[in-house]
Every structure is written in C-alpha cells, then in structure tokens.
Design a protein around this motif. Structure first.
Motif, PDB file in Angstrom:
ATOM      1  N   GLY A 173       0.851  -1.092   0.029  1.00  8.03           N
ATOM      2  CA  GLY A 173      -0.161   0.107  -0.101  1.00  8.03           C
ATOM      3  C   GLY A 173       0.987   1.290  -0.219  1.00  8.03           C
ATOM      4  N   PRO A 174       0.073   2.311   0.403  1.00  3.73           N
ATOM      5  CA  PRO A 174       0.918   3.973   0.498  1.00  3.73           C
ATOM      6  C   PRO A 174       1.682   4.030   1.489  1.00  3.73           C
ATOM      7  N   GLN A 175       2.841   3.163   1.422  1.00  5.01           N
ATOM      8  CA  GLN A 175       3.864   3.188   2.730  1.00  5.01           C
ATOM      9  C   GLN A 175       5.089   3.858   2.221  1.00  5.01           C
ATOM     10  N   ASP A 176       5.893   4.148   3.023  1.00  7.32           N
ATOM     11  CA  ASP A 176       7.431   4.681   2.662  1.00  7.32           C
ATOM     12  C   ASP A 176       7.995   3.835   1.909  1.00  7.32           C
ATOM     13  N   TYR A 178       7.290   1.322  -0.059  1.00  6.48           N
ATOM     14  CA  TYR A 178       6.427   0.466  -0.981  1.00  6.48           C
ATOM     15  C   TYR A 178       7.182  -0.442  -2.099  1.00  6.48           C
ATOM     16  N   TYR A 179       8.221   0.757  -2.448  1.00  5.02           N
ATOM     17  CA  TYR A 179       9.234   0.030  -3.555  1.00  5.02           C
ATOM     18  C   TYR A 179      10.112  -1.096  -3.262  1.00  5.02           C
ATOM     19  N   LEU A 180      10.326  -0.889  -1.870  1.00  5.02           N
ATOM     20  CA  LEU A 180      11.084  -2.335  -1.314  1.00  5.02           C
ATOM     21  C   LEU A 180      10.270  -3.589  -1.531  1.00  5.02           C
ATOM     22  N   TYR A 181       8.765  -3.498  -1.022  1.00  2.11           N
ATOM     23  CA  TYR A 181       7.963  -4.597  -0.957  1.00  2.11           C
ATOM     24  C   TYR A 181       7.668  -4.853  -2.373  1.00  2.11           C
ATOM     25  N   ALA A 182       7.804  -3.923  -3.200  1.00  2.00           N
ATOM     26  CA  ALA A 182       7.321  -4.371  -4.820  1.00  2.00           C
ATOM     27  C   ALA A 182       8.413  -4.982  -5.072  1.00  2.00           C
TER      28      ALA A 182
END
Ligand code: HEM
Length: 208
Positions: A173-176, A178-182
């Motif tokens: 979701g819209p977290q700081d 999110y790119y890492l989780y992606a």
C-alpha cells in the motif's frame, strides 16, 4: 554399478563444499550486526518490530536463493555453487526465521491484543514445516524418508514462499517503503516463474 564404479562415484561427502561454514556463520552474524546497529528507538516494541523486519528479510533472501538454485542451473547452466550449498543456505534461513519466531513470541508477550487464529495457524504451520525441513537436512534423513523427504521439502518450500508473498503483498500500500516490497514481491514471482519454466521443460523433455 560395479564396486569399483561405486567407489569412484563422488558421494555427497566427497564433493567439496567450501562455503559451508561461511554460509552457516553468515546468518547469526547478520542478526548480531543488526542488533548492534539498531536505530535508537525509544520503545521496546519498536525494537521488536525492527528485528521482525530484519529477520524476515534475511530469511526471505536465503529462502529465495535455495528456491531458485536448481532451476537456475537447469535453465541457464549457472548457480552450481548455490545448488551444492543449498542445504546450508536452508539451515541459515531456518536460523534467521527462528529468531523471527523469538520476536513473534516477544511481541505476543508485550502486547495486550492476542494474535488472531489465522495468523497463529497460518504462521505456526510455516514455522513447524521449516523446523521439520531443518531437522531432516541430512543425508541420513534423505535416505530414511525417501519420497516423503521430497514431499516435505517441496511442500515446505512453497508454503514458506506463499506466506512471505502474502506478507509483502499486504505491505504494498501507500507506505514509505512500498518500492522495497514491490521489489521483494517481484523477486518472489520471478522465482516462481523460473521454477514453473524448469518444471514444464523437464516434463516436455520426458514426453518427447
Ligand atoms: C505467528 C506468526 C507470525 C507473527 C505474529 C508475525 C509477526 C510479524 C510482525 C508484527 C511483523 C511486522 C514488523 C513491523 O513491520 O513492524 C512481521 C514482519 C514480517 N513477517 Fe512475520 N510473523 C509471523 C510469522 C511469519 C512467517 C511464518 C513468515 C514467513 C514465512 C513471516 C514473514 C514476515 C515478513 C515477510 C515480514 C515483513 C518484513 C518487512 O517488513 O520487510 N512472518 N511479522
């Protein structure tokens, strides 16, 4: 196979695995370093959260190395070192995720809200499968369990993969970060696609 041929065939024991100890030491070392380098949190629960994240990410990276080792070698002819050391990579993963379990217990003891049943059963099963895999990571267990060994390790590997993916996708979701989780999700999905490709290629080869 004659006695001489059998004697000359390299067994697990005779194949050199020079990275065994570096891999086994790597996981406790990263955990120790993370504790030393932990940011200065004011609340203990934030420290628990930080260690939960560190151990989960370390365990996932190790799991994925073991997950893609064989298909990488089959499809691209690379990653022999990974295949040779898969057992130790798995044990290093089990160490990191056992530390995750320790912090899960800490969290449960320090917070008033009880863990939900789905988390308890779904997460608990993942830990049990992982410990069973670690306990059967020996030549003796492979020989003793035969087909059951393969079933246990295939099921465990995919179940752990699934729980990791569910955790990362849930944080997209819209977290700081999110790119890492992606990126972590992408790594998991590419790993699965590689395994499926290797599986279907092997099946095709057998039928043609
Ligand atoms: C009863 C079982 C479990 C509980 C209660 C639990 C609890 C937690 C908590 C509270 C966090 C978040 C820490 C934070 O962001 O502050 C976390 C992170 C995580 N856990 Fe667990 N966990 C459990 C089992 C598992 C299992 C079995 C896996 C994987 C097989 C797993 C994978 C993850 C992942 C991927 C993260 C995210 C790491 C990140 O933010 O990069 N957990 N866990």
């Amino acid at each position: 196979m004659t006695t001489i041929e059998a004697a000359q065939t390299p067994t697990r024991r005779t194949v050199a695995r020079p990275l065994k100890w570096p891999i086994l030491i790597f996981s406790p070392l990263v955990v120790l370093l993370s504790l030393v380098l932990m940011p200065d949190y004011s609340a203990y629960l934030d420290e628990v959260g930080y260690m939960l994240r560190v151990t989960a990410r370390l365990a996932f990276a190790l799991l994925m190395l073991a997950y893609i080792a064989r298909p990488l070698q089959r499809q691209f002819g690379i990653g022999r070192t990974l295949v040779l050391h898969r057992r130790y990579i798995g044990l290093a993963m089990a160490f990191a995720h056992t530390v995750h379990f320790y912090y899960v217990v800490e969290l449960a003891l320090q917070t008033p809200e009880p863990l939900g049943w789905v988390t308890l059963i779904g997460g608990g099963l993942a830990f049990v499968l992982m410990w069973l895999m670690a306990m059967t990571s020996s030549d003796r267990a492979v020989a003793l369990l035969g087909k059951q060994w393969r079933r246990l390790h295939t099921l465990g590997l995919h179940y752990l993969w699934l729980v990791f993916m569910q955790s990362f996708v849930g944080r997209l979701g819209p977290q700081d970060e999110y790119y890492l989780y992606a990126l972590l999700t992408l790594w998991g999905v590419l790993g699965l696609l590689l395994r499926l490709w290797a599986y279907w290629s092997a099946r095709l080869r057998r039928t043609t």
